[in-house]
Design a protein around this motif. Structure first.
Motif, PDB file in Angstrom:
ATOM      1  N   GLU A 225       6.413  -0.030   5.704  1.00  0.00           N
ATOM      2  CA  GLU A 225       6.921  -0.509   3.603  1.00  0.00           C
ATOM      3  C   GLU A 225       6.946  -1.443   3.584  1.00  0.00           C
ATOM      4  N   CYS A 226       6.859  -1.940   3.882  1.00  0.00           N
ATOM      5  CA  CYS A 226       6.521  -3.806   3.839  1.00  0.00           C
ATOM      6  C   CYS A 226       5.244  -3.997   3.831  1.00  0.00           C
ATOM      7  N   PHE A 227       4.351  -3.123   3.522  1.00  0.00           N
ATOM      8  CA  PHE A 227       2.955  -3.312   3.645  1.00  0.00           C
ATOM      9  C   PHE A 227       2.735  -2.772   1.928  1.00  0.00           C
ATOM     10  N   TYR A 228       3.255  -1.628   1.783  1.00  0.00           N
ATOM     11  CA  TYR A 228       3.438  -0.715   0.660  1.00  0.00           C
ATOM     12  C   TYR A 228       4.466  -1.689  -0.601  1.00  0.00           C
ATOM     13  N   GLN A 229       4.828  -2.988  -0.405  1.00  0.00           N
ATOM     14  CA  GLN A 229       5.683  -2.749  -1.056  1.00  0.00           C
ATOM     15  C   GLN A 229       4.617  -4.315  -2.133  1.00  0.00           C
ATOM     16  N   LEU A 230       4.389  -4.593  -1.102  1.00  0.00           N
ATOM     17  CA  LEU A 230       3.756  -6.327  -0.786  1.00  0.00           C
ATOM     18  C   LEU A 230       2.178  -5.414  -1.334  1.00  0.00           C
ATOM     19  N   LYS A 231       1.598  -4.226  -1.651  1.00  0.00           N
ATOM     20  CA  LYS A 231       0.386  -4.001  -1.963  1.00  0.00           C
ATOM     21  C   LYS A 231       0.857  -3.406  -3.460  1.00  0.00           C
ATOM     22  N   HIS A 232       2.127  -3.171  -3.846  1.00  0.00           N
ATOM     23  CA  HIS A 232       2.441  -2.410  -4.858  1.00  0.00           C
ATOM     24  C   HIS A 232       2.535  -3.925  -6.118  1.00  0.00           C
ATOM     25  N   SER A 244      -5.037 -15.587  -6.967  1.00  0.00           N
ATOM     26  CA  SER A 244      -6.257 -15.730  -6.339  1.00  0.00           C
ATOM     27  C   SER A 244      -6.724 -13.944  -5.997  1.00  0.00           C
ATOM     28  N   PRO A 245      -8.002 -13.437  -6.835  1.00  0.00           N
ATOM     29  CA  PRO A 245      -8.102 -11.572  -6.597  1.00  0.00           C
ATOM     30  C   PRO A 245      -9.223 -12.472  -5.186  1.00  0.00           C
ATOM     31  N   VAL A 246      -9.473 -12.713  -4.796  1.00  0.00           N
ATOM     32  CA  VAL A 246      -9.784 -12.705  -3.836  1.00  0.00           C
ATOM     33  C   VAL A 246      -8.816 -12.197  -2.416  1.00  0.00           C
ATOM     34  N   LEU A 247      -8.217 -13.627  -2.442  1.00  0.00           N
ATOM     35  CA  LEU A 247      -6.964 -13.182  -1.141  1.00  0.00           C
ATOM     36  C   LEU A 247      -5.975 -12.033  -1.650  1.00  0.00           C
ATOM     37  N   GLY A 248      -6.451 -11.484  -2.785  1.00  0.00           N
ATOM     38  CA  GLY A 248      -5.420  -9.960  -2.924  1.00  0.00           C
ATOM     39  C   GLY A 248      -6.641  -8.947  -2.875  1.00  0.00           C
ATOM     40  N   ASN A 249      -7.705  -9.431  -2.588  1.00  0.00           N
ATOM     41  CA  ASN A 249      -8.544  -8.003  -2.211  1.00  0.00           C
ATOM     42  C   ASN A 249      -8.229  -7.916  -0.472  1.00  0.00           C
ATOM     43  N   ILE A 250      -8.448  -8.852  -0.438  1.00  0.00           N
ATOM     44  CA  ILE A 250      -8.378  -9.331   1.171  1.00  0.00           C
ATOM     45  C   ILE A 250      -7.578  -8.843   1.818  1.00  0.00           C
ATOM     46  N   VAL A 251      -6.006  -9.129   1.704  1.00  0.00           N
ATOM     47  CA  VAL A 251      -5.077  -8.483   1.715  1.00  0.00           C
ATOM     48  C   VAL A 251      -4.416  -7.017   1.930  1.00  0.00           C
ATOM     49  N   ALA A 252      -4.759  -6.949   0.352  1.00  0.00           N
ATOM     50  CA  ALA A 252      -4.897  -5.234  -0.070  1.00  0.00           C
ATOM     51  C   ALA A 252      -5.898  -4.037   1.408  1.00  0.00           C
ATOM     52  N   PHE A 253      -6.774  -5.166   1.400  1.00  0.00           N
ATOM     53  CA  PHE A 253      -7.488  -3.828   2.760  1.00  0.00           C
ATOM     54  C   PHE A 253      -7.516  -4.077   3.974  1.00  0.00           C
TER      55      PHE A 253
END
Length: 303
Positions: A225-232, A244-253
């Motif tokens: 659920e923490c992952f879901y809110q972070l990805k939201h 940062s789009p690079v950091l955003g894509n890495i964390v989303a993966f």
């Protein structure tokens, strides 16, 4: 008088025919009777639409309610991406098609994981290779699951309390990103981690673990659920994190590996939604100014 005689003669003529011919004629007469408007099919009414300026417009006299009633059955609208909706533990917009694909992928990944664990040293998995190789997988499963049952395992801390909760969070996100709410995703995580893994594939190698039965779904759902809110947050900022789009894509993966990997091949609704968000355009202005007999320029940047 002439009309009456005609019908009388026609009736007599029919009565002289065999009963089979009489039935055939009655059926043909009934089939020739025009259907009433209430019995018209949806296709018949739709065919009577009047075409005006390349736009099909129904006349006022046609009852369009049957057509409207059939629309939900003809074409089902695509579910709304869960990341378009506000954050809530009860928010849901089910995408069953993607969920079944995720489940099949997890099943295949479990089989691959089993082969990887086979290659690890015995002290990492506590599996007795000599004992395992003596019996077939089916025999081992019956002995471990049905006869002996769960046990308190002695696996390393990183397996039981780090990797298993993270795996549970990945299962949780596999359902949460498909539009299922917190409680439905918790149930999905429990079924995947216990039925499919602990009492399923892993049961061919060892007895089910009490730690894994409870820690994987419970701790995994909290972490998920923490992952879901972070990805939201990441999705609604155009797949960027801290700008940062690079950091955003890495964390989303890392927090949603199942949907992000499969999205490369089958489409990712979260990424499609992120592309529709309007981001402020970068602009700059250069204006001259004169103040107290001084001349200069004013530079303004907006981004």
């Amino acid at each position: 008088m002439i009309k009456t005689t005609f019908h009388y003669l026609q009736f007599n003529c029919i009565m002289r025919l065999p009963i089979t011919y009489f039935i055939i004629i009655i059926v043909a007469l009934l089939a020739a009777i025009p259907r009433s408007r209430a019995e018209e099919t949806v296709g018949t009414q739709a065919a009577r639409l009047v075409k005006i300026d390349n736009v099909h417009t129904p006349p006022d006299s046609i009852d369009m309610s049957p057509i409207i009633a059939m629309r939900p059955h003809c074409s089902k609208p695509k579910p709304i991406c869960i990341y378009e909706l506000p954050i809530s533990s009860t928010t849901q917009s089910h995408d069953w098609h993607r969920l079944w694909i995720n489940t099949a992928t997890l099943g295949g990944a479990f089989v691959g994981t089993l082969f990887v664990l086979e290659l690890l040293p015995e002290d990492a998995t506590n599996w007795n290779r000599a004992s395992i190789q003596q019996y077939s997988p089916g025999t081992r499963w019956v002995r471990n699951v049905l006869k002996r049952g769960p046990e308190w395992d002695g696996d390393k801390f990183i397996f039981n309390y780090v990797l298993h909760p993270y795996a549970g969070a990945a299962y949780f996100m596999a359902a949460r990103s498909c539009g299922f709410n917190y409680y439905q995703s918790l149930l999905y995580t429990t079924l995947i981690s216990t039925v499919l893994w602990e009492f399923g594939i892993e049961g061919c190698m060892e007895r089910p673990s009490y730690q894994d039965i409870f820690i994987t779904p419970l701790a995994g759902s909290i972490m998920g659920e923490c992952f879901y809110q972070l990805k939201h947050h990441i999705v609604n900022n155009g797949y960027t994190l801290w700008g940062s789009p690079v950091l955003g894509n890495i964390v989303a993966f890392l927090i949603d590996p199942v949907n992000e990997v499969l999205g490369i091949f089958d489409g990712n609704p979260a990424r499609k939604y992120a592309k529709t968000l309007k981001r402020p355009a970068v602009s700059s202005t250069l204006m001259p100014y004169i103040s107290n007999d001084k001349f200069g320029f004013s530079i303004t940047c907006t981004f």
